[in-house]
Design an enzyme around this catalytic site. Structure first.
Site, PDB file in Angstrom:
ATOM      1  N   MET A   1      -8.575  -2.309   9.833  1.00  0.00           N
ATOM      2  CA  MET A   1      -8.026  -2.891  11.048  1.00  0.00           C
ATOM      3  C   MET A   1      -7.078  -1.959  11.823  1.00  0.00           C
ATOM      4  O   MET A   1      -6.392  -2.417  12.736  1.00  0.00           O
ATOM      5  CB  MET A   1      -7.327  -4.223  10.704  1.00  0.00           C
ATOM      6  N   GLU A   2      -7.008  -0.682  11.433  1.00  0.00           N
ATOM      7  CA  GLU A   2      -6.027   0.197  12.085  1.00  0.00           C
ATOM      8  C   GLU A   2      -6.533   1.599  12.438  1.00  0.00           C
ATOM      9  O   GLU A   2      -6.114   2.183  13.455  1.00  0.00           O
ATOM     10  CB  GLU A   2      -4.785   0.384  11.167  1.00  0.00           C
TER      11      GLU A   2
ATOM     12  N   ASP B   1     -12.682  -4.864  -1.281  1.00  0.00           N
ATOM     13  CA  ASP B   1     -13.583  -6.023  -1.185  1.00  0.00           C
ATOM     14  C   ASP B   1     -14.853  -5.577  -0.466  1.00  0.00           C
ATOM     15  O   ASP B   1     -14.914  -4.474   0.055  1.00  0.00           O
ATOM     16  CB  ASP B   1     -12.891  -7.160  -0.404  1.00  0.00           C
TER      17      ASP B   1
ATOM     18  N   GLU C   1       0.822  -1.216   0.000  1.00  0.00           N
ATOM     19  CA  GLU C   1       0.000   0.000   0.000  1.00  0.00           C
ATOM     20  C   GLU C   1       0.856   1.267   0.000  1.00  0.00           C
ATOM     21  O   GLU C   1       0.372   2.343  -0.344  1.00  0.00           O
ATOM     22  CB  GLU C   1      -0.918   0.011   1.234  1.00  0.00           C
TER      23      GLU C   1
ATOM     24  N   GLY D   1     -12.606  -2.825   3.556  1.00  0.00           N
ATOM     25  CA  GLY D   1     -13.767  -3.568   3.066  1.00  0.00           C
ATOM     26  C   GLY D   1     -14.978  -2.648   3.046  1.00  0.00           C
ATOM     27  O   GLY D   1     -15.218  -1.908   4.008  1.00  0.00           O
TER      28      GLY D   1
HETATM   29  N1  ADE Z   1      -9.221  -4.294   4.907  1.00  0.00           N
HETATM   30  C1  ADE Z   1      -9.593  -4.535   3.641  1.00  0.00           C
HETATM   31  N2  ADE Z   1     -10.628  -5.395   3.587  1.00  0.00           N
HETATM   32  C2  ADE Z   1     -10.932  -5.702   4.872  1.00  0.00           C
HETATM   33  C3  ADE Z   1     -11.885  -6.539   5.485  1.00  0.00           C
HETATM   34  N3  ADE Z   1     -12.741  -7.235   4.741  1.00  0.00           N
HETATM   35  N4  ADE Z   1     -11.891  -6.632   6.840  1.00  0.00           N
HETATM   36  C4  ADE Z   1     -11.015  -5.924   7.574  1.00  0.00           C
HETATM   37  N5  ADE Z   1     -10.090  -5.116   7.056  1.00  0.00           N
HETATM   38  C5  ADE Z   1     -10.046  -5.001   5.715  1.00  0.00           C
END
Ligand code: ADE
Length: 259
Positions: A195-196, A219, A15, A81
């Site tokens: 996640m951060e 996604d 990234e 996501g």
């Molecule tokens: N980062 C990118 N896609 C994610 C997902 N599905 N869950 C958590 N972090 C993500």
């Protein structure tokens, strides 16, 4: 003129790669398990760093950016996501606030509230968020020529949108439809999950340091999330992240001294 030093953070090396390509002369420094690149992008002093995945890794990195490297602001970029209606792969979400969806100290305090803070949502820097929204729109207009027709067709990047709103973070990769559905029901205002970001937002709140978070949707946090995520990170994420952040840094450089 107030000197600025901006932390440029991503969870994964892929990234941050295209940002680092704009800093070819900078030296990598290894500190507490992370790679930091202090240097410049154009006229702006920056410190680029790969945080690693998850809230603790991001929080320790943000703390060191402030305490060791003296950054006066930070931007987190990468992928997320999509959760919100109409938040599709290739869209961009700029966070105006961040929340830890896995924080739950109830019944001591309401679910999602961070104990001792009296709040669950940590706001981003409003001016930077607005600037990044514009930077994202400009960058998205360049993606077709930058990425080429095959990549655009594969990922459906013909008409990517930019959204601004709540981004939620937790130490879980959300990769099933029931789980993303549960998050959508519990936190209907959430546009994207990663996640951060919310961990960095808490650190920035503690130190009074401005933060912006801009994520490209890799996604839909559903049953195919892990496949979509890996392909998107390999093929697209570096270019999309850098195109937005570099555009924004150019704007910031142009306003150095005005703030
Ligand atoms: N980062 C990118 N896609 C994610 C997902 N599905 N869950 C958590 N972090 C993500």
């Amino acid at each position: 003129m107030s000197p600025r030093r901006i932390g440029l953070m991503s969870a994964l090396p892929q990234e941050l790669a295209a940002v680092l390509a704009h800093m070819p002369h900078e030296q990598r420094q290894r500190l507490a398990g992370r790679d930091y690149w202090p240097g410049h992008v154009g006229d702006t002093e920056v410190v680029a760093v790969v945080t690693g995945i998850g809230k603790v890794a991001a929080a320790t990195t943000a703390t060191l950016l402030i305490e060791r490297y003296g950054v006066t602001g930070m931007v987190f970029t990468g992928v997320a996501g999509g959760l919100g209606d109409g938040v599709a792969v290739g869209d961009v979400v700029v966070a105006n606030g961040l929340l830890q969806h896995d924080m739950d100290a109830s019944p001591l305090c309401p679910r999602h509230e961070v104990p001792g803070y009296g709040q669950s949502v940590f706001a981003t820097e409003a001016a930077w968020t607005a600037q990044l929204e514009q930077a994202a729109r400009r960058a998205q207009a360049r993606w077709a020529s930058q990425l080429g027709p095959a990549t655009v067709a594969t990922y459906g990047l013909q008409h990517p949108k930019t959204h601004t709103g709540l981004v939620i973070s937790g130490d879980r990769f959300v990769a099933t439809a029931p789980e993303s559905q549960a998050l959508r029901q519990r936190l209907p205002q959430a546009l994207a999950v990663e996640m951060e970001g919310a961990a960095v937002a808490q650190v920035c709140h503690d130190f009074g340091v401005p933060l912006a978070v801009v994520r490209t949707i890799s996604d839909r946090a559903d049953d195919s999330a892990h496949v979509d995520f890996n392909q998107f990170v390999a093929d697209v994420a570096s270019a999309t992240s850098a195109s937005m952040v570099l555009d924004w840094l150019t704007q910031l450089g142009a306003t150095q001294g005005q703030k």
